[in-house]
Design a protein around this motif. Structure first.
Motif, mmCIF file in Angstrom:
data_model
loop_
_atom_site.group_PDB
_atom_site.id
_atom_site.type_symbol
_atom_site.label_atom_id
_atom_site.label_comp_id
_atom_site.label_asym_id
_atom_site.label_seq_id
_atom_site.Cartn_x
_atom_site.Cartn_y
_atom_site.Cartn_z
ATOM 1 N N ALA A 75 76.702 -20.520 -18.472
ATOM 2 C CA ALA A 75 76.988 -18.772 -17.867
ATOM 3 C C ALA A 75 76.396 -17.622 -18.684
ATOM 4 O O ALA A 75 76.427 -16.423 -18.613
ATOM 5 C CB ALA A 75 78.220 -19.107 -17.448
ATOM 6 N N ILE B 113 77.779 -17.487 -21.991
ATOM 7 C CA ILE B 113 78.672 -16.725 -22.782
ATOM 8 C C ILE B 113 78.432 -17.328 -24.295
ATOM 9 O O ILE B 113 77.871 -18.563 -24.518
ATOM 10 C CB ILE B 113 80.213 -17.936 -22.475
ATOM 11 C CG1 ILE B 113 80.846 -18.328 -20.862
ATOM 12 C CG2 ILE B 113 81.513 -17.386 -23.256
ATOM 13 C CD1 ILE B 113 81.342 -16.917 -20.380
ATOM 14 N N LEU C 59 78.621 -15.816 -13.191
ATOM 15 C CA LEU C 59 79.726 -16.143 -13.648
ATOM 16 C C LEU C 59 81.387 -16.600 -12.829
ATOM 17 O O LEU C 59 81.376 -17.874 -12.911
ATOM 18 C CB LEU C 59 80.519 -15.338 -14.531
ATOM 19 C CG LEU C 59 80.055 -14.989 -16.159
ATOM 20 C CD1 LEU C 59 81.359 -13.462 -16.267
ATOM 21 C CD2 LEU C 59 81.105 -15.953 -16.678
#
Lengths: 166, 484
Positions: free
Chosen positions: B380, B382, B418
């Motif tokens: 994703a 992050i 996400l």
């Protein structure tokens, strides 16, 4: 004499198209053989007699025989006999035969006339093919052998029957 | 051909030799442990030989292959990824009711094909490398042929890969018919030398067909149809391999081919790749939202990731290649980790691929769930994971070439992405009461599998926190690429 090239190409395209549209595997194979022969003639008219010979020996010869055998072997028994009779109807073999006759006529013409090279192509003989295959393209030949190994091991694995519980 | 050239090709030669040694060993004495050990030793030797090969680079080992530091970098990546797949596959195969040993022969042949793709500088080696990879993957996808899904995956891959290879071959023939050479560098000279090639229909048709063939292997929209089915059907370690090695090697070749020939700067080619990139990012991320199968989610996510990579590819220039290389490293680690978790949770009957299998995994297997969550965070993008640094580099590359449309779509679709990663993570941490009524397969995890996953997680965090070292390595590696 570029016309020879175009005739052979047309035969190849027609035969391939007919092969794709056949419903019966054996009929399709007949057209495929004609298509391969036509491609061999295309190679010949472009000045590559060695490749043309290989095309006939390997594709039209060995591989097609294998195909035909496999298809025939899958069709054993009484039903197959009736089917065999069905397959011998003229409507089924006339198409491939006509195309093959065109090719034969062209081959005879090529063999009886001296200069039949197309597009000013130079003739590349076996000697030159071998020299480039085992010279600069040696790695390519070796890679092709690894390709066969991969195919062989894969076919072996997928094709074998399961053993009893070990 | 010089002996020196053979030394430069040592990594590939060792891969080929190992596959033959393993095959002969199987013929003499069938032992899973022996076959996998020999494979691992061969891969370690091949990896070590990269340092020998590097001292000789750049060298044109033959007209077909060019070993430069760029190639050495990606060879290392491919060999390392294969190593991980072999370790993960060992335990997985132990549970399967089919012969196990041939797996390693096929895997080594596939890796050889990937390696050839990476070093190829000629259409002939391009095609042979691609076919080596494909033929081995046909069998690998269907390896566990006692189940229906792998066979389906194998057949789908066979038909579509063979079709796309035909497209590619015709494309090569058309380009060759136009320029009269099959060497990338000579094609590049002709393209940059003569403006008339930019508008030549034969050349453009050839390039379009080549893009089709390449696009299939990369599984970018609209050549992505096979991806979810093959990902779902293939045995989990093979899926990991298809997702990483096969795509990574093809991307390395894509960068080399289009940058060396300069074809990516042609207007129509640029446009086509832009459309493919946008479509991949949108379709990949949006369709992933609808899936309830973890392998399918990862398949659609991989389509989106390849779209992101194409943004950097289109940006062109040093930064772009650096971004592509780093992103691929991050993507390899993450994907191997994610499929690694799927692999160790799978059993002999089926792969652990339904979302229900992961419901409340944290309460049963906290370590595995933690690793899986970490991998998903990285996918994703992050912060503190390699995926974040990779995405940052992609955006930087895109922005530096002012590809604002593409960059905006990249950012927006990442946000959409996400959602489905979080869906899986939420499932992982769901309270045990809401867990699936039928307990998911949860076999014991071997020490080798567990340590591999831990190492991958450590690498992921390390690259996310301190990417300087990797960036330095990449910078040195890509210096050999002749950019137009």
């Amino acid at each position: 004499m570029n016309i020879l090239f175009y005739v052979a190409s047309a035969v190849a395209i027609i035969a391939t198209f007919l092969m794709l549209t056949r419903m019966n595997a054996v009929h399709a194979l007949l057209y495929l053989i004609v298509s391969l022969l036509a491609v061999a003639l295309v190679f010949y008219t472009l000045g590559a007699p060695f490749v043309a010979a290989l095309e006939i020996i390997i594709y039209a010869g060995a591989i097609m025989v294998l195909f035909v055998f496999v298809v025939m072997m899958l069709n054993l028994g009484r039903a197959a006999e009736a089917q065999e009779r069905e397959w011998q109807r003229p409507s089924l073999w006339v198409g491939p035969s006509v195309l093959a006759v065109v090719l034969i006529a062209e081959v005879i013409y090529v063999l009886t006339h001296a200069d039949t090279r197309m597009f000013g192509a130079e003739v590349v003989g076996p000697h030159q093919v071998a020299q480039s295959l085992f010279g600069p393209y040696l790695i390519g030949v070796e890679l092709a052998s690894m390709l066969l190994l991969g195919g062989l091991v894969g076919a072996f694995h997928l094709g074998r029957r399961l053993e009893e519980k070990r | 051909m010089h002996p020196v050239d053979l030394i430069a090709l040592l990594p590939l030669l060792i891969l080929a030799a190992t596959s033959i040694v393993v095959m002969l060993t199987i013929a003499l004495h069938r032992s899973h442990r022996l076959a996998s050990l020999l494979t691992l030793i061969g891969l370690i030797c091949a990896f070590a030989s990269l340092w020998v090969a590097r001292t000789l680079t750049p060298t044109e080992a033959s007209p077909l292959l060019e070993v430069d530091s760029y190639a050495v970098f990606f060879l290392g990546l491919v060999i390392a990824a294969t190593f991980v797949v072999v370790i993960l596959a060992y335990d997985y195969l132990e549970k399967q009711p089919v012969n196990r040993e041939e797996f390693y022969v096929l895997l080594l042949v596939a890796s050889l094909g990937a390696g050839v793709l990476i070093v190829s500088a000629h259409f002939v080696s391009f095609f042979l490398g691609l076919e080596l990879l494909s033929v081995a993957l046909y069998a690998l996808n269907a390896y566990v042929f006692t189940r229906a899904l792998p066979v389906e995956a194998g057949i789908k891959y066979l038909v579509l890969a063979a079709g796309s290879a035909a497209f590619l071959l015709l494309g090569m023939a058309l380009v060759y018919a136009r320029v009269g050479t099959m060497e990338f560098s000579q094609i590049g000279g002709l393209v940059s030398g003569g403006g008339h090639l930019l508008k030549d229909p034969l050349m453009l048709a050839g390039l379009a067909l080549i893009v089709t063939g390449v696009g299939f292997k990369l599984a970018v929209v609209p050549f992505h149809m096979w991806t979810p089915d093959v990902y779902e059907g293939a045995p989990a370690p093979v899926t990991a391999y298809v997702a990483t090695v096969s795509k990574g090697a093809m991307f390395a070749l894509l960068v080399r081919f289009f940058y060396v020939t300069g074809a990516s700067s042609l207007g129509p080619v640029f446009l086509v790749f832009s459309v493919i990139a946008i479509a991949s990012m949108l379709v990949g991320n949006l369709l992933a939202l609808l899936q309830s199968n973890v392998k399918r989610i990862l398949a659609y996510s991989s389509i989106a990731h390849l779209g992101y990579l194409l943004v950097a590819f289109l940006a062109a220039g040093r930064w772009a290649v650096e971004a592509v290389a780093f992103y691929l490293v991050a993507y390899f680690i993450t994907t191997l980790g994610a499929f690694g978790v799927v692999t160790v949770l799978s059993n002999g009957e089926r792969d652990a691929d339904s979302l229900a299998d992961y419901q409340g995994l944290f309460w049963r297997r906290p370590a595995l769930a933690g690793i899986f969550a970490l991998m998903l965070f990285s996918l994703a993008g992050i912060p503190l994971t390699a995926g974040f640094v990779g995405k940052f580099l992609l955006v930087r590359a895109g922005a530096s070439s002012a590809l604002w449309n593409l960059v905006v779509i990249l950012v927006v679709t990442s946000v959409i992405g996400l959602f489905y990663y979080l869906r899986v993570i939420v499932a992982l941490f769901a309270s045990p009461e809401t867990a699936a009524p039928s307990p998911a397969p949860s076999p014991a995890v071997s020490a080798s599998g567990a340590s591999t996953l831990v190492v991958l997680s450590a690498l992921l965090v390390w690259l996310g926190v301190d990417p300087a070292f990797m960036l330095q390595v990449i910078e040195r590696a890509i210096s050999s690429l002749k950019l137009l």
